[in-house]
Design a protein around this motif. Structure first.
Motif, PDB file in Angstrom:
ATOM      1  N   ALA A 137      -9.626 -20.361  30.292  1.00 43.50           N
ATOM      2  CA  ALA A 137      -8.282 -20.900  30.260  1.00 43.50           C
ATOM      3  C   ALA A 137      -7.814 -21.019  28.833  1.00 43.50           C
ATOM      4  O   ALA A 137      -8.594 -20.992  27.908  1.00 43.50           O
ATOM      5  CB  ALA A 137      -8.243 -22.266  30.935  1.00 43.50           C
ATOM      6  N   THR A 163      -4.945 -23.482  26.421  1.00 37.41           N
ATOM      7  CA  THR A 163      -4.032 -24.611  26.429  1.00 37.41           C
ATOM      8  C   THR A 163      -2.886 -24.348  25.480  1.00 37.41           C
ATOM      9  O   THR A 163      -2.943 -23.443  24.637  1.00 37.41           O
ATOM     10  CB  THR A 163      -4.742 -25.905  25.994  1.00 37.41           C
ATOM     11  N   LYS A 208      -1.886 -23.877  35.052  1.00 38.77           N
ATOM     12  CA  LYS A 208      -2.302 -22.644  35.712  1.00 38.77           C
ATOM     13  C   LYS A 208      -2.586 -21.568  34.666  1.00 38.77           C
ATOM     14  O   LYS A 208      -1.896 -21.490  33.649  1.00 38.77           O
ATOM     15  CB  LYS A 208      -1.212 -22.148  36.664  1.00 38.77           C
ATOM     16  N   VAL A 209      -3.591 -20.747  34.958  1.00 41.54           N
ATOM     17  CA  VAL A 209      -3.970 -19.680  34.039  1.00 41.54           C
ATOM     18  C   VAL A 209      -4.299 -18.416  34.825  1.00 41.54           C
ATOM     19  O   VAL A 209      -4.948 -18.479  35.870  1.00 41.54           O
ATOM     20  CB  VAL A 209      -5.207 -20.073  33.201  1.00 41.54           C
ATOM     21  N   GLN A 239      -0.676 -18.660  30.613  1.00 45.00           N
ATOM     22  CA  GLN A 239      -0.870 -20.071  30.940  1.00 45.00           C
ATOM     23  C   GLN A 239       0.489 -20.718  31.167  1.00 45.00           C
ATOM     24  O   GLN A 239       1.442 -20.449  30.446  1.00 45.00           O
ATOM     25  CB  GLN A 239      -1.561 -20.814  29.811  1.00 45.00           C
ATOM     26  N   THR A 276      -9.002 -27.582  28.107  1.00 47.26           N
ATOM     27  CA  THR A 276      -9.708 -26.508  27.419  1.00 47.26           C
ATOM     28  C   THR A 276      -9.889 -26.926  25.969  1.00 47.26           C
ATOM     29  O   THR A 276      -9.007 -27.540  25.379  1.00 47.26           O
ATOM     30  CB  THR A 276      -8.909 -25.191  27.452  1.00 47.26           C
ATOM     31  N   CYS A 302       2.800 -18.859  35.973  1.00 46.04           N
ATOM     32  CA  CYS A 302       1.933 -17.672  35.933  1.00 46.04           C
ATOM     33  C   CYS A 302       1.655 -17.144  37.333  1.00 46.04           C
ATOM     34  O   CYS A 302       1.457 -15.953  37.524  1.00 46.04           O
ATOM     35  CB  CYS A 302       0.624 -17.992  35.224  1.00 46.04           C
TER      36      CYS A 302
END
Length: 209
Positions: A23, A25, A49-50, A92, A184, A208
């Motif tokens: 992920a 940030t 969300k990633v 992201q 993260t 995303c």
């Protein structure tokens, strides 16, 4: 030895079956002491969300623990750590409630000829979908006893869970990554071709996924 995994995991309780992930940030390029040890901090009350087209990670370890919000609310997570990670097609998004309605902060990087590179990367997640191949994997290792030749991430176990279930692998390859995460951190995070935009609203087509 190789192991192939396809599917999704939703964490309804602590430490079930764990798979690796990655992920990013909005805090770009986290610089920590000596660029090695993951930070400890209270997580916000919002997940993000990633997605990623591909991830190649070296020195992998994963274990279960609990992240805590500043108000004391706990969240069961799977922590995934990589010594080195190379990512293509990273996205992201996080939705922020505002007086004018939801606003989505969306970040993309590593598209076309560009690549995202991270060192000593930690991801605290609770859901992941991907196709994954693990190389030289050990499952069921005590979190505090992972082999430094497999997963040489300094300070691998962030929280006090040295006897909990963990797994480790020399390397991992993931495609079609889709996940939700709480936090993260990384020693270094280089996002080539970075694009960050604010979009009014939320949902498919804005986030995303």
């Amino acid at each position: 030895m190789e192991s192939h995994v396809r599917g999704g995991t939703r964490w309804k309780r602590f430490a079930v079956v764990m798979v690796p992930s990655v992920a990013a940030t909005a805090a770009i390029g986290v610089a920590l002491a000596q660029g090695a040890l993951a930070a400890s901090f209270s997580v916000s009350g919002q997940q993000f969300k990633v997605t990623a087209d591909t991830l190649h990670g070296k020195g992998f370890v994963q274990y279960g623990t609990v992240d805590v919000e500043q108000n004391g609310t706990p969240h069961a997570v799977a922590v995934s750590a990589f010594t080195d990670a190379t990512i293509k097609g990273l996205c992201q998004s996080v939705v922020v409630p505002t007086p004018i309605g939801d606003v989505t902060l969306k970040l993309t990087a590593g598209n076309g000829s560009k690549t995202v590179v991270a060192k000593n990367l930690y991801i605290d997640l609770d859901q992941l979908d991907a196709d994954a191949t693990f190389h030289k994997i050990n499952i069921g290792v005590a979190a505090g006893a992972t082999d430094p030749n497999y997963a040489a991430v300094e300070g691998k176990v962030k929280a006090g869970a040295p006897n909990s279930f963990a797994q480790e692998a020399e390397s991992a390859d993931l495609t079609g990554v889709k996940q939700t995460a709480w936090a993260t951190s990384a020693g270094t995070f280089k996002l080539a071709g970075l694009s960050l935009r604010l979009h009014k609203g939320s949902g498919p087509g804005v986030e995303c996924y």
